[in-house]
Scaffold this active site. Structure first.
Site, PDB file in Angstrom:
ATOM      1  CB  SER A  61      -0.946   0.020   1.191  1.00 45.17           C
ATOM      2  OG  SER A  61      -2.059  -0.785   0.909  1.00 45.17           O
ATOM      3  CE  LYS A  64      -3.855   0.828  -1.354  1.00 51.14           C
ATOM      4  NZ  LYS A  64      -4.367   0.117  -0.211  1.00 51.14           N
ATOM      5  CE1 TYR A 189      -4.066  -0.945  -5.061  1.00 56.77           C
ATOM      6  CE2 TYR A 189      -4.651  -3.266  -5.216  1.00 56.77           C
ATOM      7  CZ  TYR A 189      -4.399  -2.150  -4.451  1.00 56.77           C
ATOM      8  OH  TYR A 189      -4.460  -2.221  -3.089  1.00 56.77           O
ATOM      9  CE1 TYR A 241      -4.245   1.009   4.262  1.00 53.71           C
ATOM     10  CE2 TYR A 241      -3.103  -0.099   6.035  1.00 53.71           C
ATOM     11  CZ  TYR A 241      -3.208   0.218   4.714  1.00 53.71           C
ATOM     12  OH  TYR A 241      -2.296  -0.263   3.847  1.00 53.71           O
ATOM     13  CB  VAL A 259      -0.233  -6.026   3.951  1.00 53.11           C
ATOM     14  CG1 VAL A 259      -1.503  -5.474   4.549  1.00 53.11           C
ATOM     15  CG2 VAL A 259      -0.333  -6.193   2.456  1.00 53.11           C
TER      16      VAL A 259
END
Ligand code: GLN
Length: 305
Positions: A61, A64, A189, A241, A259
């Site tokens: 992530s 991102k 992605y 998050y 992760v």
């Protein structure tokens, strides 16, 4: 500094025992749960490190943040945020609930899976390859590392098992939140999530953000000061998050986790930090890595608040 980092790593290794490596992407389950490393890149170009700082991991992530910057460079801030929001969800990173029940106009923010898939979908190019080249070349530039590549095994492992992301993407397509070939968007992605690097690479990206968009080692500007500000702000509110609030209170640094066990943390006008520890807590953040950042933040008074 090296001494300080070394003692912080040793003080916090035990926390890894309380976490678990990610296994929902099968190939990530092979990671060594005991690894823990850190690298600090200061804005005058110095780098300090300790622990397992040379072990490669997939950035997951953390990518991102990269795809958000590339999408903004391609489309401008206004267009990107007309398709993806700026608000934290309080839900897990792969939750479908907020997308359906709370805000069907657009995914909440670019740091959760739905938002990142929508952001990645905005990257322009004539083919999947061309779009991916854009992401990987930008990553090489902001890490100063031409060897950056993807971990093919992790990429394929996620592509085969990534049905939750498939569900998010098809749901968004059905609501006209994304356009185009869903499998191709997902492929892009999954590839960006499988980009592989070390704590040093992550620390350098963070140092660029800490330095308002200028690469500390060359003086080259890669994003505007304004985009750098926006990215860091979204990292504060959404980067960890549904643990972003607690992280802001205890650590107080704009950060993004993945992760794979990494955290990218940018201390404005001071330093970039890359942390890696694959044992995760229940929210998918590196359990020992958070403790390392907390101790470092206290020691050096790094909280921006
Ligand atoms: N590739 C992962 C996924 O889409 C990234 C999630 C994460 O790092 N939190 O599930």
């Amino acid at each position: 500094m090296n001494q300080l980092l070394k003692s912080i790593i040793e003080n916090n290794r035990r926390y890894a025992l309380e976490g678990k490596v990610a296994s929902y992407i099968p190939s990530l389950a092979k990671a060594n749960a005991e690894h823990l490393g850190i690298c600090v890149a200061t804005l005058d170009g110095k780098e300090f490190s300790a622990g397992d700082c040379d072990v490669k991991f997939t950035i997951q992530s953390i990518s991102k943040v990269i795809s958000l910057m590339v999408a903004i460079l391609d489309n401008g801030t206004k267009n990107v945020f007309s398709k993806v929001g700026m608000e934290p969800t309080g839900d897990s990173f792969n939750s479908i609930m907020s997308l359906e029940v709370k805000n069907p106009q657009k995914p909440f923010n670019p740091m959760i899976n739905a938002g990142a898939i929508a952001t990645t979908a905005l990257i322009s190019g004539d083919s999947l390859e061309e779009k991916f080249e854009k992401i990987i070349n930008f990553t090489r530039k902001i890490t100063g590392n031409d060897e950056i590549n993807i971990n093919e095994e992790v990429y394929l492992s996620e592509r085969v098992t990534g049905d939750r992301n498939r569900a998010l993407a098809y749901f968004m397509k059905s609501n006209k939140l994304i356009e185009g070939d869903v499998e191709e968007i997902l492929d892009l992605y999954f590839r960006q999530c499988a980009i592989e690097g070390t704590c040093r690479d992550i620390a350098r990206i963070a140092a660029m953000l800490a330095n308002d968009g200028i690469l500390p080692w060359s003086g080259e500007r890669v994003i505007s000061r304004e985009v750098s500000r926006i990215v860091k702000t979204i990292m504060v509110t959404c980067g960890m998050y549904d643990a972003s609030g607690e992280f802001a209170v205890h650590i107080g640094i704009p950060a993004k986790s993945g992760v794979g066990g990494g955290i990218l943390a940018a201390v404005p006008r001071r330093m970039g930090i890359g942390v890696f520890g694959p044992a995760l807590d229940a929210k998918g953040n590196t359990i020992a890595g958070i403790q390392v950042l907390q101790e470092l933040s206290k020691e050096l008074d790094l909280s921006i608040f």
